[in-house]
Design a protein around this motif. Sequence first.
Motif, PDB file in Angstrom:
ATOM      1  N   UNK A  13       0.863  -1.193   0.000  1.00  0.00           N
ATOM      2  CA  UNK A  13       0.000   0.000   0.000  1.00  0.00           C
ATOM      3  C   UNK A  13       0.894   1.235   0.000  1.00  0.00           C
ATOM      4  N   UNK A  14       0.746   2.088  -0.999  1.00  0.00           N
ATOM      5  CA  UNK A  14       1.602   3.277  -1.091  1.00  0.00           C
ATOM      6  C   UNK A  14       1.150   4.342  -0.096  1.00  0.00           C
ATOM      7  N   UNK A  47       0.325  -7.460  -5.290  1.00  0.00           N
ATOM      8  CA  UNK A  47      -0.485  -6.403  -5.902  1.00  0.00           C
ATOM      9  C   UNK A  47      -0.089  -5.063  -5.317  1.00  0.00           C
ATOM     10  N   UNK A  48      -0.340  -4.003  -6.073  1.00  0.00           N
ATOM     11  CA  UNK A  48      -0.091  -2.637  -5.609  1.00  0.00           C
ATOM     12  C   UNK A  48      -1.438  -1.952  -5.373  1.00  0.00           C
ATOM     13  N   UNK A  49      -1.620  -1.444  -4.159  1.00  0.00           N
ATOM     14  CA  UNK A  49      -2.809  -0.638  -3.853  1.00  0.00           C
ATOM     15  C   UNK A  49      -2.309   0.770  -3.583  1.00  0.00           C
ATOM     16  N   UNK A  50      -2.876   1.750  -4.260  1.00  0.00           N
ATOM     17  CA  UNK A  50      -2.347   3.108  -4.130  1.00  0.00           C
ATOM     18  C   UNK A  50      -3.295   3.994  -3.336  1.00  0.00           C
ATOM     19  N   UNK A  51      -2.739   4.713  -2.361  1.00  0.00           N
ATOM     20  CA  UNK A  51      -3.488   5.771  -1.693  1.00  0.00           C
ATOM     21  C   UNK A  51      -3.551   6.988  -2.624  1.00  0.00           C
ATOM     22  N   UNK A  71      -5.043  -1.785  -7.623  1.00  0.00           N
ATOM     23  CA  UNK A  71      -6.346  -1.192  -7.307  1.00  0.00           C
ATOM     24  C   UNK A  71      -6.122   0.101  -6.525  1.00  0.00           C
ATOM     25  N   UNK A  72      -7.165   0.888  -6.428  1.00  0.00           N
ATOM     26  CA  UNK A  72      -7.120   2.079  -5.566  1.00  0.00           C
ATOM     27  C   UNK A  72      -8.536   2.447  -5.170  1.00  0.00           C
ATOM     28  N   UNK A  73      -8.675   3.143  -4.023  1.00  0.00           N
ATOM     29  CA  UNK A  73     -10.004   3.624  -3.678  1.00  0.00           C
ATOM     30  C   UNK A  73     -10.436   4.672  -4.701  1.00  0.00           C
ATOM     31  N   UNK A 101     -11.003   2.227   0.697  1.00  0.00           N
ATOM     32  CA  UNK A 101      -9.657   1.640   0.742  1.00  0.00           C
ATOM     33  C   UNK A 101      -9.726   0.168   1.145  1.00  0.00           C
ATOM     34  N   UNK A 102     -10.581  -0.144   2.115  1.00  0.00           N
ATOM     35  CA  UNK A 102     -10.729  -1.545   2.528  1.00  0.00           C
ATOM     36  C   UNK A 102     -11.228  -2.391   1.358  1.00  0.00           C
ATOM     37  N   UNK A 103     -12.206  -1.865   0.622  1.00  0.00           N
ATOM     38  CA  UNK A 103     -12.685  -2.588  -0.570  1.00  0.00           C
ATOM     39  C   UNK A 103     -11.556  -2.771  -1.578  1.00  0.00           C
ATOM     40  N   UNK A 104     -10.720  -1.732  -1.744  1.00  0.00           N
ATOM     41  CA  UNK A 104      -9.612  -1.817  -2.709  1.00  0.00           C
ATOM     42  C   UNK A 104      -8.597  -2.876  -2.275  1.00  0.00           C
ATOM     43  N   UNK A 105      -8.315  -2.951  -0.976  1.00  0.00           N
ATOM     44  CA  UNK A 105      -7.364  -3.960  -0.470  1.00  0.00           C
ATOM     45  C   UNK A 105      -7.943  -5.369  -0.632  1.00  0.00           C
TER      46      UNK A 105
END
Lengths: 358, 358
Positions: free
Chosen positions: A10-11, A119-123, A298-300, A319-323
């Motif tokens: 998570x960035x 996976x990469x999840x971006x803030x 993914x990202x929110x 964000x939780x959904x994106x994670x």
Amino acid sequence: VNARLAPLALTMGEPAGIAAEITLKAWRQLRAVGPAFCYVGPSALLAATALRLGIDNVPLQAIGDAGDAHAVFSHALPVIELALPGEVTPGKPSAANAGAVIGSIEQAVDLARQGHISAVVTNPIQKSVLQQAGFAHPGHTEFLQQLAAPGGRATMLLAGPELRVVPVTIHQSLKSALAALDQNMIVETALAAAAGLAQDFGISAPRLAVAGLNPHAGEDGHMGDEEIRIIRPAVEVLRRRGIDATGPWSPDTMFAARARRRYDAAICMYHDQALIPLKTLDVNGGVNVTLGLPFVRTSPDHGTALDIAGKGIAEPGSLISALRLAGQLALNRRSTMRGPANAMSNEKNSRTKDPNYA
Amino acid sequence: VNARLAPLALTMGEPAGIAAEITLKAWRQLRAVGPAFCYVGPSALLAATALRLGIDNVPLQAIGDAGDAHAVFSHALPVIELALPGEVTPGKPSAANAGAVIGSIEQAVDLARQGHISAVVTNPIQKSVLQQAGFAHPGHTEFLQQLAAPGGRATMLLAGPELRVVPVTIHQSLKSALAALDQNMIVETALAAAAGLAQDFGISAPRLAVAGLNPHAGEDGHMGDEEIRIIRPAVEVLRRRGIDATGPWSPDTMFAARARRRYDAAICMYHDQALIPLKTLDVNGGVNVTLGLPFVRTSPDHGTALDIAGKGIAEPGSLISALRLAGQLALNRRSTMRGPANAMSNEKNSRTKDPNYA
């Protein structure tokens, strides 16, 4: 043997926004159930945010290797440490931190390419501030594309609990979107959507519903001819290429409950045709998925929310959904890369658009 | 003394479509609870339809005076008889019956103007067939406007259980809607909406949310300038005229559950911006209300459905909603015409967008 999936990264996102707050809140909700993620950013920012907002019981633990996130995650938020040179004032982004914001994204991509994360999840980032510091990309998606697969075509899919949409034109005025729309863009976007739904969502023969542009899809040319000139020919090309594409559908009826059960994703002609039904149905606005990258991302679907930064009222739901979705998509991608038997085992869940949005 | 409201009139609509079938089904659901309506059309068509489709237990009773509908309604469907010259084949409209279809609308309007009925509810017509027979109007709304208030401006409002929308441009291509949109159209449409919400929906100071046109409402001109050139000035004119108008709002977020509680109607720039959220939320597609006429008029928001005519599978839900809403609006209009005290008594229900959609 179902080897454990690598953790997610998570960035940090814009440090003056709500990213640190929702990161802390997301960990509290996910620690017991996963998916495990590591935060790529400054632990000092998380600690200061927790202290200021009274977010208790979030121990932080620096890790050197992303793989350690699994062992840590249930009792502490794993952090891959990154220094932040400038001060942080909630609501006031500083160009002094732009390099670190970009560095967090670059490091997450490096970890993904080396196989250390799944996976990469971006803030959310504040593009205007990064651009002042020399960031030359319109947004996250294009930057990731450039880092990971230069010359390719990243495609945005938005997934909500009841609906998936893929806009063909995105961030441009409605007038310029109408002028830009052509058959090739529709075909390319739909092909990318079909490939992504197969690889990441585990849907082996995705059903694509292609939207019309005009009221009632033009009523045989009585209200606009784009359906006849552009959209129907694009659907025909897709069908000849073996894609289960239908349309052009009347835009106002294709998102009703009964209609949306008949397809896996709607291919939309402009931003609001995709985003209005998605956000009308889903309070969290869905999850933004980038298709066409060599890793899951993914990202929110919200911004930095500078106006409420530092107030403690930011909601971590998107964000939780994106994670969660990133974890599910990474599992699916591993299955589909291994062969059709595993892919099929995920298909039923994916078709029904379950709470994971997968 | 709350004198009984006059009954509603329901027109015959296209005889080769589903109108007779849904009329019979609607009476069965409303006979016990109302609102009472009389059918303006041929009893022979209703009888033949009931026989063919096995819709039992719908006695028909010819009435000479619309006022008799109240006494009849609980045990029989009241009919103001109208002859039909041509044969009726389900799914195949005949120009021989066009005059009767138009005559039904004219007679309902006459009854309304004479005060014998409290509202006109129209069954769907097949415009192309009527036009072959010399009908020179684009649709119902314009014809009613011409009959009842020549030179006025009828405005379409669509009401669903959770949302009311008023499109500024309607049945034209998206490209031509963009070219046509101007400040005056927005102001005129919003003023008509405000007047109609006050008079018919019993909302004394309606809150209007004016939509932007472009993604994110243009982001201060970065994605289109219509918000700056046209829409914001229109909102300012409305506010100077004492209307509680806000906007331009970002089109993708204004229809989310929390946002739509903050207004009584959304003023939308084009057809699908209004119809997509309405139909995404409501399976029945809402009720079409014409504002600006000297009487209340509603209609179901679907067409003649020639493809399923004569099969017995037509759903009466939208017609029932249109009848119920017409009854509620007629009550409200009577209250608001009599004075503010009565109007206020209806306001709470109207604000909450209850199951009557009022």
